[in-house]
Design a protein around this motif. Structure first.
Motif, PDB file in Angstrom:
ATOM      1  N   ALA A   1       0.824  -1.196   0.000  1.00  0.00           N
ATOM      2  CA  ALA A   1       0.000   0.000   0.000  1.00  0.00           C
ATOM      3  C   ALA A   1       0.860   1.249   0.000  1.00  0.00           C
ATOM      4  N   GLY A   2       0.396   2.277  -0.702  1.00  0.00           N
ATOM      5  CA  GLY A   2       1.084   3.555  -0.684  1.00  0.00           C
ATOM      6  C   GLY A   2       0.748   4.331   0.575  1.00  0.00           C
ATOM      7  N   ARG A   3       1.373   5.488   0.706  1.00  0.00           N
ATOM      8  CA  ARG A   3       1.091   6.316   1.869  1.00  0.00           C
ATOM      9  C   ARG A   3      -0.279   6.979   1.751  1.00  0.00           C
ATOM     10  N   VAL A   4      -0.827   7.337   2.883  1.00  0.00           N
ATOM     11  CA  VAL A   4      -2.058   8.114   2.925  1.00  0.00           C
ATOM     12  C   VAL A   4      -1.716   9.547   2.520  1.00  0.00           C
ATOM     13  N   ALA A   5      -2.429  10.094   1.555  1.00  0.00           N
ATOM     14  CA  ALA A   5      -2.178  11.451   1.060  1.00  0.00           C
ATOM     15  C   ALA A   5      -3.248  12.384   1.614  1.00  0.00           C
ATOM     16  N   ILE A   6      -2.822  13.343   2.437  1.00  0.00           N
ATOM     17  CA  ILE A   6      -3.737  14.242   3.134  1.00  0.00           C
ATOM     18  C   ILE A   6      -3.576  15.658   2.588  1.00  0.00           C
ATOM     19  N   VAL A   7      -4.689  16.274   2.239  1.00  0.00           N
ATOM     20  CA  VAL A   7      -4.694  17.640   1.715  1.00  0.00           C
ATOM     21  C   VAL A   7      -5.357  18.542   2.740  1.00  0.00           C
ATOM     22  N   CYS A   8      -4.642  19.587   3.170  1.00  0.00           N
ATOM     23  CA  CYS A   8      -5.231  20.573   4.075  1.00  0.00           C
ATOM     24  C   CYS A   8      -5.051  21.960   3.471  1.00  0.00           C
ATOM     25  N   ALA A   9      -5.784  22.930   3.984  1.00  0.00           N
ATOM     26  CA  ALA A   9      -5.695  24.291   3.462  1.00  0.00           C
ATOM     27  C   ALA A   9      -4.548  25.063   4.086  1.00  0.00           C
ATOM     28  N   MET A  10      -4.378  24.890   5.416  1.00  0.00           N
ATOM     29  CA  MET A  10      -3.408  25.681   6.159  1.00  0.00           C
ATOM     30  C   MET A  10      -2.617  24.791   7.110  1.00  0.00           C
ATOM     31  N   ARG A  11      -1.362  25.145   7.319  1.00  0.00           N
ATOM     32  CA  ARG A  11      -0.513  24.343   8.184  1.00  0.00           C
ATOM     33  C   ARG A  11      -1.065  24.261   9.604  1.00  0.00           C
ATOM     34  N   GLN A  12      -1.656  25.359  10.116  1.00  0.00           N
ATOM     35  CA  GLN A  12      -2.091  25.341  11.507  1.00  0.00           C
ATOM     36  C   GLN A  12      -3.187  24.319  11.767  1.00  0.00           C
ATOM     37  N   GLU A  13      -3.868  23.874  10.718  1.00  0.00           N
ATOM     38  CA  GLU A  13      -4.889  22.851  10.900  1.00  0.00           C
ATOM     39  C   GLU A  13      -4.277  21.524  11.349  1.00  0.00           C
ATOM     40  N   VAL A  14      -3.053  21.233  10.913  1.00  0.00           N
ATOM     41  CA  VAL A  14      -2.430  19.933  11.183  1.00  0.00           C
ATOM     42  C   VAL A  14      -1.120  20.081  11.955  1.00  0.00           C
ATOM     43  N   LYS A  15      -0.966  21.185  12.655  1.00  0.00           N
ATOM     44  CA  LYS A  15       0.316  21.523  13.276  1.00  0.00           C
ATOM     45  C   LYS A  15       0.846  20.432  14.190  1.00  0.00           C
ATOM     46  N   SER A  16       0.028  19.917  15.102  1.00  0.00           N
ATOM     47  CA  SER A  16       0.528  18.905  16.037  1.00  0.00           C
ATOM     48  C   SER A  16       0.722  17.548  15.363  1.00  0.00           C
ATOM     49  N   LEU A  17      -0.052  17.272  14.326  1.00  0.00           N
ATOM     50  CA  LEU A  17       0.113  16.003  13.608  1.00  0.00           C
ATOM     51  C   LEU A  17       1.476  15.911  12.954  1.00  0.00           C
ATOM     52  N   VAL A  18       1.912  16.999  12.295  1.00  0.00           N
ATOM     53  CA  VAL A  18       3.130  16.942  11.478  1.00  0.00           C
ATOM     54  C   VAL A  18       4.379  17.348  12.249  1.00  0.00           C
ATOM     55  N   ARG A  19       4.238  17.614  13.542  1.00  0.00           N
ATOM     56  CA  ARG A  19       5.418  17.963  14.336  1.00  0.00           C
ATOM     57  C   ARG A  19       6.417  16.796  14.293  1.00  0.00           C
ATOM     58  N   GLY A  20       7.628  17.077  13.875  1.00  0.00           N
ATOM     59  CA  GLY A  20       8.648  16.039  13.774  1.00  0.00           C
ATOM     60  C   GLY A  20       8.690  15.337  12.436  1.00  0.00           C
ATOM     61  N   TRP A  21       7.700  15.599  11.554  1.00  0.00           N
ATOM     62  CA  TRP A  21       7.720  15.000  10.227  1.00  0.00           C
ATOM     63  C   TRP A  21       8.732  15.741   9.346  1.00  0.00           C
ATOM     64  N   ARG A  22       9.182  15.087   8.300  1.00  0.00           N
ATOM     65  CA  ARG A  22      10.102  15.708   7.352  1.00  0.00           C
ATOM     66  C   ARG A  22       9.360  16.747   6.529  1.00  0.00           C
ATOM     67  N   LYS A  23       9.902  17.953   6.460  1.00  0.00           N
ATOM     68  CA  LYS A  23       9.293  19.032   5.695  1.00  0.00           C
ATOM     69  C   LYS A  23      10.018  19.190   4.369  1.00  0.00           C
ATOM     70  N   VAL A  24       9.249  19.262   3.286  1.00  0.00           N
ATOM     71  CA  VAL A  24       9.806  19.390   1.940  1.00  0.00           C
ATOM     72  C   VAL A  24       9.073  20.507   1.204  1.00  0.00           C
ATOM     73  N   ARG A  25       9.803  21.381   0.570  1.00  0.00           N
ATOM     74  CA  ARG A  25       9.211  22.423  -0.281  1.00  0.00           C
ATOM     75  C   ARG A  25       9.492  22.054  -1.722  1.00  0.00           C
ATOM     76  N   GLU A  26       8.430  21.855  -2.488  1.00  0.00           N
ATOM     77  CA  GLU A  26       8.597  21.298  -3.825  1.00  0.00           C
ATOM     78  C   GLU A  26       7.396  21.683  -4.688  1.00  0.00           C
ATOM     79  N   ARG A  27       7.644  22.023  -5.941  1.00  0.00           N
ATOM     80  CA  ARG A  27       6.575  22.353  -6.899  1.00  0.00           C
ATOM     81  C   ARG A  27       5.675  23.472  -6.374  1.00  0.00           C
ATOM     82  N   GLY A  28       6.262  24.380  -5.605  1.00  0.00           N
ATOM     83  CA  GLY A  28       5.504  25.496  -5.066  1.00  0.00           C
ATOM     84  C   GLY A  28       4.610  25.144  -3.899  1.00  0.00           C
ATOM     85  N   LEU A  29       4.732  23.936  -3.367  1.00  0.00           N
ATOM     86  CA  LEU A  29       3.897  23.469  -2.269  1.00  0.00           C
ATOM     87  C   LEU A  29       4.764  22.986  -1.104  1.00  0.00           C
ATOM     88  N   THR A  30       4.184  22.996   0.090  1.00  0.00           N
ATOM     89  CA  THR A  30       4.862  22.472   1.274  1.00  0.00           C
ATOM     90  C   THR A  30       4.285  21.111   1.622  1.00  0.00           C
TER      91      THR A  30
END
Length: 235
Positions: free
Chosen positions: A2-31
């Motif tokens: 299975a591939g990874r779960v792909a989650i789309v949100c509007a703003m970072r603050q919506e998922v702030k505690s979820l992604v704490r410690g996750w790898r951050k990548v800036r690519e194709r104009g998106l975070t």
């Protein structure tokens, strides 16, 4: 596999505690934020930015499913700040098109609108669609999942109740889905009537984010139980 779960949100603050410690990548104009099981993309506000980010995720990830996650405004009086909805039906207000999710819970209906809804607009949407909540991105994500043959889910947390006196936020959201906080703050200084609702919205959004992230942590493993190999979006 299975591939990874792909989650789309509007703003970072919506998922702030979820992604704490996750790898951050800036690519194709998106975070993007990446973990072993999931990847989150910050799309911006609105159906069109959500759809475009979803297409990018599908091309980049070949995910197990697409998930629209974020805040929503209540259209029912019994829904309170921090309540989480995993709806079975999503309606695009602009087109009337309906999408079905693979909701593992009780279901319900949310509508994807074209603007941030105040009290009057919420009443209209409730009457027209018999919906539970209003947000602005899920229909965009659902449309790409539908075109790609991918399972789709929505997970939304209530950030404003049905009678919340929403400040006029729409003029500070550009066509690309970016909320211009500096411009809003500058105007806020001269609008004392906005001060109380803005402080309340900040508190409510923090609570909604915490509950949303708890729900996403709970659901990610369940959502990942799909085979990899989505079709690419049709041009």
């Amino acid at each position: 596999m299975a591939g990874r779960v792909a989650i789309v949100c509007a703003m970072r603050q919506e998922v702030k505690s979820l992604v704490r410690g996750w790898r951050k990548v800036r690519e194709r104009g998106l975070t993007f934020f990446e973990s072993e099981r999931a990847v989150v993309v910050v799309a911006g506000i609105g159906t069109a930015p959500a759809a475009m980010a979803s297409m990018t995720l599908v091309a980049r990830e070949q995910p197990s499913c697409l998930v629209s996650a974020g805040f929503a405004g209540a259209l029912r009086r019994d829904l309170k700040i921090g309540d989480v909805l995993v709806p079975s039906t999503i309606v695009n207000v602009a087109t009337g098109k309906r999408f079905t999710s693979q909701s593992p819970e009780s279901g319900g209906t949310i509508v994807s609108g074209r603007s941030i809804a105040g009290e009057d607009r919420k009443r209209e949407l409730r009457e027209e669609f018999v919906a539970d909540a209003i947000e602005m991105e899920a229909a965009g994500v659902a449309s790409i999942a539908d075109s790609c043959g991918l399972p789709f889910y929505a997970v939304k947390a209530i950030s404003d109740e049905v009678d919340f006196p929403m400040p006029p936020m729409n003029e500070f959201v550009d066509t690309g889905g970016t909320f211009h906080a500096v411009k809003f703050g500058a105007k806020l200084l001269f609008r004392p009537s906005w001060w109380g609702p803005t402080r309340a919205l900040a508190r409510n959004s923090h609570k909604a984010s915490m509950e949303l992230c708890k729900a996403l942590e709970h659901h990610i493993e369940q959502f990942s139980n799909h085979e990899q190999g989505a079709l690419k979006p049709q041009s």
